[in-house]
Design an enzyme around this catalytic site. Structure first.
Site, PDB file in Angstrom:
ATOM      1  N   CYS B  79       0.833  -1.215   0.000  1.00 44.68           N
ATOM      2  CA  CYS B  79       0.000   0.000   0.000  1.00 44.68           C
ATOM      3  C   CYS B  79       0.865   1.262   0.000  1.00 44.68           C
ATOM      4  O   CYS B  79       1.582   1.497  -0.958  1.00 44.68           O
ATOM      5  CB  CYS B  79      -0.990  -0.044   1.156  1.00 44.68           C
ATOM      6  SG  CYS B  79      -2.325   1.151   0.973  1.00 44.68           S
ATOM      7  N   HIS B 185      -3.647  -5.033  -0.020  1.00 44.62           N
ATOM      8  CA  HIS B 185      -3.192  -5.531   1.289  1.00 44.62           C
ATOM      9  C   HIS B 185      -3.238  -7.057   1.307  1.00 44.62           C
ATOM     10  O   HIS B 185      -4.290  -7.625   1.586  1.00 44.62           O
ATOM     11  CB  HIS B 185      -4.103  -4.994   2.395  1.00 44.62           C
ATOM     12  CG  HIS B 185      -3.940  -3.536   2.644  1.00 44.62           C
ATOM     13  ND1 HIS B 185      -3.034  -3.037   3.545  1.00 44.62           N
ATOM     14  CD2 HIS B 185      -4.551  -2.466   2.098  1.00 44.62           C
ATOM     15  CE1 HIS B 185      -3.089  -1.713   3.542  1.00 44.62           C
ATOM     16  NE2 HIS B 185      -4.021  -1.342   2.669  1.00 44.62           N
ATOM     17  N   GLU B 187      -2.190  -8.955   3.521  1.00 41.82           N
ATOM     18  CA  GLU B 187      -2.468  -9.403   4.896  1.00 41.82           C
ATOM     19  C   GLU B 187      -3.950  -9.375   5.230  1.00 41.82           C
ATOM     20  O   GLU B 187      -4.380  -9.924   6.229  1.00 41.82           O
ATOM     21  CB  GLU B 187      -1.651  -8.559   5.892  1.00 41.82           C
ATOM     22  CG  GLU B 187      -2.174  -7.162   6.197  1.00 41.82           C
ATOM     23  CD  GLU B 187      -1.847  -6.105   5.140  1.00 41.82           C
ATOM     24  OE1 GLU B 187      -1.449  -6.465   4.015  1.00 41.82           O
ATOM     25  OE2 GLU B 187      -2.026  -4.904   5.441  1.00 41.82           O
TER      26      GLU B 187
END
Lengths: 258, 221
Positions: B79, B185, B187
């Site tokens: 990001c 993202h 994650e």
């Protein structure tokens, strides 16, 4: 293409997920972490948790629960209820939530939006609003903001409030129609579209979702970026894969693989 | 050990939790010694470019990051971390960035009022090139995005994946040598995101550098 998000909402009362109609007649549905994991496995795009008794009981949000959820799922989730200041926001975000949602607090103290956006970034701060249809000169949009679980009218016009919140730095708006909430008769299209047309940030429709066609309608006719569902999946009447398959057949862009 | 660089740019908990899910040893740190000693480095971040660069300067981490990249350590930007490895961002009236990869960061300019800023949600990535970190990831997989600006690397060779939003088809995965960087993202992108992170943790880019060096020598010969 950006897909439309399907977001199960988990209302937490005494560490359990509950469901009521218009904040009344709550029934216990299960453990928050177990339900979150189940919906994650089924392919929901995001989750939202409201600690619905925190404010009434004057206690902060249940951080332990937020941490447990953060360990269990690898998709974004937002948390609301029991947020009374920047420190509470910080605790929730550090526990692993992607976003924090403010509602009554922001009405009472709009500057909290700007403070939160400055401290953590706009994308972390969500405005939850509970508008009800009214015929009052002070609410030209036809909708008035209610707070404290629909119990209190504020005299604030819903559209004006949405615009003001965006100016203050809000990153997303959840429009929860008081009139449609818990009815499962469909989202309030006019209200959702009015907000979506007039703000630059994503709008999440909430209240009234009862079947896949309701979701399709709020995505296409009201231009909602996401929709919150509760009763239709909590009762087991629908599963998330079933809803997603039906939406794909209706031509809605949906995340299908997870 | 995987070092997750901490420069006060947003919440790093989910990056660490995702690493834990995969059983990886990861530490959130701003200590240059630890970052330089790490086997893999993740450079995450949400927020604004200007304040991120200012904080990195204050913490003395710009040189550390450049050194990590120069050492050949596998480096993953996420990001804002991806945006500021480029040279310049349009954000905050124009911000000079770290400049590890040539290119700029541009603001979305939607013509449709319903294309909201930020782009928030799951969008698909069209894979442009094979890469060890993208192994086993299907074409058009969807990842979670939250951003108002997008990376525009100068060299098309750096573009590993692209995504369309608000009239732009932008580079959502960029890579060069031991650096790979995603605008989304991983994650927070469910299993496909974990797959990418797991690939990254197993990535030994020196092998590719070595092979490309051999290939280059072969061509020269």
């Amino acid at each position: 293409m950006l897909t439309k998000r399907i977001i199960p909402c988990l209302d937490i009362r005494d560490k359990k997920v509950t469901k009521g109609v218009k904040f009344k007649n709550n029934i216990v549905l299960g453990d928050p972490v177990e339900l979150a994991s189940k919906y994650y496995d089924e392919g929901c795009d995001e989750l939202v948790f409201y600690d619905i008794t925190a404010s009434a009981e004057g206690r902060p949000i249940d951080i332990e629960m937020v941490q447990e959820v953060a360990h269990a799922i690898r998709i974004p989730f937002s948390v609301g209820g029991g947020i009374s200041n920047i420190e509470d926001m910080s605790r929730v975000l550090l526990a692993g939530a992607e976003k924090v949602s403010v509602n009554s607090l922001a009405v009472k103290n709009p500057d909290i939006i700007a403070e939160g956006a400055k401290a953590f970034g706009s994308q972390c701060i969500v405005l939850g609003m509970d508008p009800i249809a009214v015929d009052k000169p002070e609410c030209p949009s036809g909708y008035e903001i209610t707070v404290r679980g629909f119990r209190e009218y504020t005299g604030i016009d819903a559209l004006e409030w949405a615009k003001k919140a965006v100016d203050l730095g809000i990153g997303e708006i959840v429009v929860n129609s008081v009139d449609a909430d818990g009815t499962r008769n469909g989202f309030e299209i006019g209200l959702t579209r009015m907000i979506a047309e007039n703000v630059s940030v994503p709008v999440v429709a909430s209240g009234g979702g009862g079947c896949s066609a309701h979701l399709a309608k709020v995505f296409t006719d009201a231009h909602a970026d996401a929709a919150i569902i509760a009763g239709m999946i909590h009762t087991g009447e629908y599963t998330i894969p079933q809803i997603k398959n039906e939406l794909v057949e209706l031509g809605i862009p949906i995340r299908q693989k997870w | 050990m995987i070092a997750i660089i901490d420069y006060k740019a947003g919440n790093l908990t989910s990056v660490k939790l995702a690493c834990e899910t995969l059983g990886l040893d990861a530490e959130i740190t701003r200590d240059p010694t630890k970052i330089l000693a790490a086997d893999h480095v993740i450079f995450p971040g949400v927020g604004a470019a200007r304040s991120a660069i200012t904080t990195l300067n204050d913490l003395g981490l710009i040189d550390t990051i450049k050194q990590v990249v120069q050492n050949g350590t596998p480096f993953l930007g996420i990001c804002l971390g991806t945006q500021i490895v480029l040279e310049f961002s349009e954000e905050n009236g124009g911000t000079e960035c770290i400049g590890i990869i040539q290119g700029t960061v541009k603001l979305f300019t939607p013509s449709n009022p319903f294309d909201k800023i930020p782009q928030m949600g799951w969008n698909s990535v069209s894979l442009q090139k094979a890469h060890p970190v993208l192994e086993g990831i299907e074409e058009s997989s969807e990842f979670y995005f939250v951003h108002s600006y997008y990376p525009a690397p100068t060299d098309p060779e750096c573009v590993l994946g692209t995504t369309s939003y608000a009239n732009a088809e932008f580079a959502s995965i960029i890579g060069k040598d031991n650096v790979i960087a995603t605008q989304f993202h991983p994650e927070k992108s469910g299993r496909v995101g974990l797959k990418l992170l797991s690939n990254f943790a197993n990535w030994q880019p020196s092998t590719i550098n070595h092979l490309s060096a051999i290939a280059q020598r072969a061509t020269e010969d």
